[in-house]
Write a protein that holds these residues in place. Structure first.
Motif, PDB file in Angstrom:
ATOM      1  N   GLY A 191       0.823  -1.207   0.000  1.00  0.00           N
ATOM      2  CA  GLY A 191       0.000   0.000   0.000  1.00  0.00           C
ATOM      3  C   GLY A 191       0.852   1.249   0.000  1.00  0.00           C
ATOM      4  N   HIS A 192       0.224   2.399  -0.252  1.00  0.00           N
ATOM      5  CA  HIS A 192       0.894   3.698  -0.248  1.00  0.00           C
ATOM      6  C   HIS A 192       0.263   4.536   0.857  1.00  0.00           C
ATOM      7  N   CYS A 193       1.041   4.795   1.881  1.00  0.00           N
ATOM      8  CA  CYS A 193       0.530   5.491   3.066  1.00  0.00           C
ATOM      9  C   CYS A 193       1.345   6.764   3.277  1.00  0.00           C
ATOM     10  N   ASP A 194       0.749   7.937   3.061  1.00  0.00           N
ATOM     11  CA  ASP A 194       1.452   9.222   3.114  1.00  0.00           C
ATOM     12  C   ASP A 194       1.099   9.949   4.407  1.00  0.00           C
ATOM     13  N   LEU A 195       2.054   9.992   5.335  1.00  0.00           N
ATOM     14  CA  LEU A 195       1.846  10.742   6.571  1.00  0.00           C
ATOM     15  C   LEU A 195       2.219  12.208   6.438  1.00  0.00           C
ATOM     16  N   ASN A 196       2.880  12.567   5.340  1.00  0.00           N
ATOM     17  CA  ASN A 196       3.292  13.966   5.151  1.00  0.00           C
ATOM     18  C   ASN A 196       2.171  14.830   4.595  1.00  0.00           C
ATOM     19  N   GLN A 197       1.143  14.197   4.071  1.00  0.00           N
ATOM     20  CA  GLN A 197      -0.065  14.910   3.638  1.00  0.00           C
ATOM     21  C   GLN A 197       0.249  16.053   2.686  1.00  0.00           C
ATOM     22  N   VAL A 242       2.697  22.086  11.480  1.00  0.00           N
ATOM     23  CA  VAL A 242       1.765  21.614  10.467  1.00  0.00           C
ATOM     24  C   VAL A 242       2.460  20.616   9.550  1.00  0.00           C
ATOM     25  N   GLY A 243       1.738  19.520   9.214  1.00  0.00           N
ATOM     26  CA  GLY A 243       2.254  18.559   8.249  1.00  0.00           C
ATOM     27  C   GLY A 243       2.928  17.378   8.903  1.00  0.00           C
ATOM     28  N   GLY A 244       3.663  16.619   8.051  1.00  0.00           N
ATOM     29  CA  GLY A 244       4.355  15.434   8.517  1.00  0.00           C
ATOM     30  C   GLY A 244       5.821  15.699   8.749  1.00  0.00           C
ATOM     31  N   ALA A 245       6.571  14.611   9.016  1.00  0.00           N
ATOM     32  CA  ALA A 245       7.979  14.754   9.363  1.00  0.00           C
ATOM     33  C   ALA A 245       8.782  15.369   8.229  1.00  0.00           C
ATOM     34  N   TRP A 279      -2.647  16.775  11.800  1.00  0.00           N
ATOM     35  CA  TRP A 279      -1.738  17.457  10.871  1.00  0.00           C
ATOM     36  C   TRP A 279      -1.504  18.914  11.260  1.00  0.00           C
ATOM     37  N   VAL A 280      -2.311  19.449  12.189  1.00  0.00           N
ATOM     38  CA  VAL A 280      -2.051  20.774  12.753  1.00  0.00           C
ATOM     39  C   VAL A 280      -1.992  20.612  14.272  1.00  0.00           C
TER      40      VAL A 280
END
Length: 927
Positions: free
Chosen positions: A428-434, A579-582, A792-793
């Motif tokens: 799968g493709h899992c994006d935590l950086n949004q 705000v956002g991911g790593a 994410w915030v």
């Protein structure tokens, strides 16, 4: 010429010298004994004094009108309170009346006047004594200036040389030892931690089940009867497989027990035969069939017995186990038996382990089950040997294994994957950086994008590499899998600072006739504190309390404050966002390095404190003090008083510039007033503008009601001509320390914008500046907004104060008073009520961090620089911050306090003053 000829001219001198030396050497032991006796006497006297003090007991009140003196000792005695205080015997007076006078000044004075009236006419020894004293005060007194005793004393002081010879052999030696203890000055840094999620992984389930027992030889067999259950057979299962008129048939089988520790029980449950049967273990008969043995062979029936005979003893050790069944048959017949074993499967499973193909594969499985991956993600089992009931027979051990016997599959049960699965595939493709997510705030609209260089500048790993110490981690996103997808970690990247100290030891030694001077013959146990550093910290606390006081107004129109609302060290809430991911993080909580100077701010705090102490020590009627007190109050309530502030500096200027001239006309003739109003104000304004820029200058100063600085940070022509004002126009101000904090944060916003990111708001730049000044307490993190249930915030909350010491004192004192700082969502940044300060146990208040800051910024004296920092001229003379020459004023320089005091006492007739005081003292008695 003989050798004696050389000494002949000096013979008499040599003989005399030898005689003196003989006498001296002979007297030496007696002299030493005499010296030891003096020293021993001094030591004995010290011990006696310590015993007396140590044995002293305070009197106790018996409650019946008397006091017990020396309670609990051999000298115990009682004395009537009426003897000490005659009025306590009065019916209208009680002991509580005297106790209530404590701290009551008007009441004490009234009670004293009443007592005088009573004693004037009372017929008692006390009254007679009082009247004797009063009568004596009304008589004439002799002039003792020519008295012989007084003259003798004057002669001693006039010529002390003869006495000095007796003490000439005494020397005082003071030894100072430098000490130090280490203090950590924290520098808290935040970072965002998120788990790494790969795109595809495989999980392998490795299971190994040991063989319980094995079939060796003979007629028999084994079969599973469920989880933890196995059936062993003696003979062949069937019907009428034998035929005889009256014959005996036998089956024999051997099993090898490998793990007896796993066997719980063994039971001979079934014996089937046609027509008679006997069962043996190891050659010993263990059961005879219900038809017995012998008699008629043909009974025309098949028999099934259920003896349920316990044969566990046969399986409690390893090795071969031999079972035999004899069957007597008439006609057709059969015969066999079944033994049921119960065992603990957990003792046979030696391996039951799930392993992923990569270190972060578990995160992928959890992300898929938590639903935070893109569409098309899958998680499936590709090999499961179990049947529909969830069990399978291990092909090697022939033991039945079920899902309840095995470790939990590393996926949620909602996926339908059972514990008996041997292989799991996930992708799968899992994006935590949004990436692409956008938000809008006061700074505009912003969207998350990948970092320009591929990786963020600050990560938790980079802080660990720097040697920062982990403090705490606060998770903001936990879903069904239990994985923390988002946490804000706190690290301490501060420094260890040595707090200097000096231990002083003074000894006085006398070799002459005057012995045992000072501490020569006794040991002094000092009770005073040697901790100069702690004294500095407590003094700073008291000074800053006076400059950081906030009170609510009971009547704003009359500017009447309510004393019950007064607080010291009040703070304000502040927050910043992450705000956002790593990888896509917009971190508005980051504190840029080098943007501001903590040392300069501490210097400004100390300088202001010194000015405040000097001014507030003036007479309360001083116009200068009145002007300074106006500056201590908020501008919004002081009104136009700020614009006339400078005009009131004249009357007290001599105390500030350090001169012994006392008249205002002298000050004006020297130009000192103009220097203070013009040059000093202009120099300070220039320093603010050059150091911090236009915003800082115009925040504090104005010129003719307009801005005092241009865009380049230089004084405007109007300001250059001498029209600089503190306040007025567009300048802002508040309580004294609030003013400094405002100036020191607002002016750095441009630098912060350059060093942080354009996506942050102005209050966040202000918070970053305050954090670098170490004036903010971190309250924690909370999630303000989520996407797909992942934060994410994030908001980090703080309480910020006007100085590092104010923050430290809040952190130390509030727990004692049962107070807290609220929650990240609802901060409580109140200060400490003045009425609560007497409840504080100051021995439990740790100010080491403040001392560390002072040492780190060079504001704490050490053994190396104490002489240069703590001398009289540096503290009160030309080195003082109150010296107008430091600001370009035309002045002869600030004199130190000793010189000023000596100048003011010139031509002072001390004996006349003493005589005048004596006469005034005699005249103060009752008339």
């Amino acid at each position: 010429m003989g050798i004696w000829t050389l000494f002949e001219p000096h013979r008499w001198f040599t003989q005399a010298l030898s005689a003196v030396l003989c006498v001296t050497l002979a007297w030496t032991p007696f002299g030493l004994s005499w010296a030891d006796a003096i020293q021993a006497a001094g030591s004995d006297g010290q011990q006696l004094g310590q015993q007396i003090v140590g044995g002293f007991e305070f009197p106790t009140d018996t409650g019946s009108g008397s006091l017990t003196l020396n309670p609990g000792t051999s000298q115990e005695s009682a004395i009537s309170i009426g003897t000490l205080f005659p009025d306590t015997n009065s019916a209208s007076t009680s002991a509580s009346d005297f106790a209530n006078l404590y701290g009551n000044n008007p009441g004490t004075i009234a009670a004293g006047l009443n007592a005088q009236t009573t004693l004037n006419g009372e017929s008692s020894f006390t009254g007679e004594a009082y009247r004797t004293l009063i009568d004596n005060s009304h008589q004439s007194h002799p002039d003792l200036r020519n008295d012989a005793v007084w003259n003798a004393g004057d002669q001693v002081f006039a010529d002390f040389t003869p006495w000095a010879h007796s003490f000439s052999d005494c020397t005082t030696v003071t030894t100072q030892t430098e000490t130090s203890h280490s203090v950590q000055v924290p520098d808290y840094q935040l970072c965002l931690r998120q788990p790494t999620v790969p795109q595809s992984c495989t999980a392998t389930h490795q299971v190994n089940v040991e063989t319980l027992l094995s079939f060796v030889s003979g007629n028999g067999g084994m079969s599973s009867c469920g989880s933890g259950c196995m059936d062993l057979y003696v003979g062949r299962v069937g019907d009428n497989y034998w035929s005889a008129d009256c014959g005996i048939f036998s089956w024999e089988v051997t099993y090898n027990v490998l793990h007896p520790e796993a066997i719980i029980s063994a039971t001979l449950e079934d014996v089937e035969f046609d027509d008679h049967a006997r069962v043996y273990y190891g050659g010993n008969l263990i059961y005879t069939g219900s038809t017995g043995w012998g008699g008629s062979c043909e009974l025309s029936n098949s028999w099934v017995d259920h003896p349920n005979r316990d044969v566990t003893y046969a399986f409690n050790s390893t090795g071969n186990k031999v079972f035999k069944q004899e069957t007597m048959v008439g006609g057709n017949g059969e015969g066999y038996s079944r033994i049921r074993l119960r065992y603990d499967l957990s003792k046979l499973i030696t391996q039951d382990q799930w392993s992923w193909s990569g270190p972060n594969c578990q995160n992928l499985a959890n992300a898929i089950t938590d639903g935070i991956c893109h569409a098309g993600s899958q998680l499936s089992c590709t090999s499961d040997p179990a049947n529909a009931s969830g069990c399978y027979v291990d092909p090697t051990s022939q033991v039945m294994v079920c899902g309840t016997d095995l470790a939990q599959a590393p996926v949620a049960s909602s996926t339908g994957i059972r514990n008996t699965c041997m292989n799991i595939q996930s992708s799968g493709h899992c994006d935590l950086n949004q990436y692409g997510q956008c938000w809008t705030d006061t700074a505009g609209t912003h969207c998350l994008e990948p970092p320009a260089n591929g990786s963020p500048s600050k990560t938790c790993a980079s802080l660990e590499t720097q040697g920062c110490s982990f403090i705490k981690s606060q998770c903001t996103s936990v879903l069904a899998s239990g994985t923390c997808w988002d946490s804000v970690d706190t690290y301490d990247c501060g420094q260890t600072v040595g707090i200097p100290g000096i231990q002083s030891n003074t000894q006085q030694q006398c070799a002459g006739p005057i012995r045992c001077m000072g501490e020569d013959c006794i040991t002094v146990n000092r009770t005073q504190s040697q901790d100069f550093s702690k004294a500095v910290a407590l003094l700073n606390s008291a000074q800053q309390m006076a400059m950081d006081l906030h009170c609510d107004y009971a009547n704003a129109d009359l500017q009447q404050k309510d004393p019950t609302t007064c607080q010291v060290f009040q703070g304000k809430p502040a927050s910043c966002k992450m705000v956002g991911g790593a990888l896509s993080l917009v971190d508005c909580c980051e504190t840029p390095s080098g943007a501001m100077g903590l040392g300069r701010y501490i210097d400004l705090l100390i300088a202001t404190s010194q000015m405040d102490s000097a001014v507030m020590a003036m007479d309360s009627t001083s116009a200068f003090r009145g002007a300074w007190e106006t500056m201590r109050t908020p501008l919004t309530l002081a009104g136009d008083a700020w614009n006339s502030f400078q005009a009131d500096f004249a009357s007290g200027v001599n105390n500030l510039v350090g001169t012994d001239m006392l008249s205002t006309s002298d000050i004006a003739s020297k130009g000192l007033l103009d220097s203070l109003k013009g040059e000093l104000m202009k120099s300070v304004a220039e320093w603010i503008g050059q150091t911090f820029g236009q915003a800082a200058g115009n925040a504090l100063f104005s010129a003719g009601g307009k801005a005092a600085f241009d865009a380049a940070g230089n004084l405007t022509p109007a300001a250059q001509s001498g029209g600089v004002q503190l306040g007025g126009g567009a300048a802002v101000a508040g309580q004294l320390l609030s003013t400094l904090m405002t100036a020191y944060t607002v002016v750095m916003i441009i630098i912060m914008i350059i060093q942080i990111v354009y996506s942050c708001e102005e209050p966040e730049y202000e918070l970053a500046a305050k954090k670098q000044l170490k004036v903010c307490t971190d309250l924690g993190t909370y999630c303000e907004s989520k996407v797909a249930d992942v934060c994410w915030v994030r908001k980090e909350s703080y309480c910020c104060y006007n100085s590092p010491l104010a923050r430290i004192l809040n952190e130390q004192i509030k727990p004692q008073l049962g107070m807290d700082f609220g929650t990240p969502e609802s901060p409580v940044c109140t200060g400490i009520k003045v009425s609560d300060l007497d409840r504080v146990d100051w021995t439990q208040v740790n100010l080491d961090e403040w001392l560390g800051i002072l040492a780190q910024t060079g504001h704490l004296p050490t053994a190396a620089n104490a002489a240069s920092m703590l001398n009289l001229d540096q503290l009160t003379g030309t080195g003082s911050r109150l010296n107008p020459q430091k600001y370009g004023a035309a002045s002869s320089g600030r004199q130190d306090t000793l010189t000023r005091t000596q100048g003011r006492m010139t031509d002072l007739d001390v004996p006349t003053v003493k005589r005048q005081s004596e006469l005034e003292g005699w005249g103060m008695g009752p008339q």
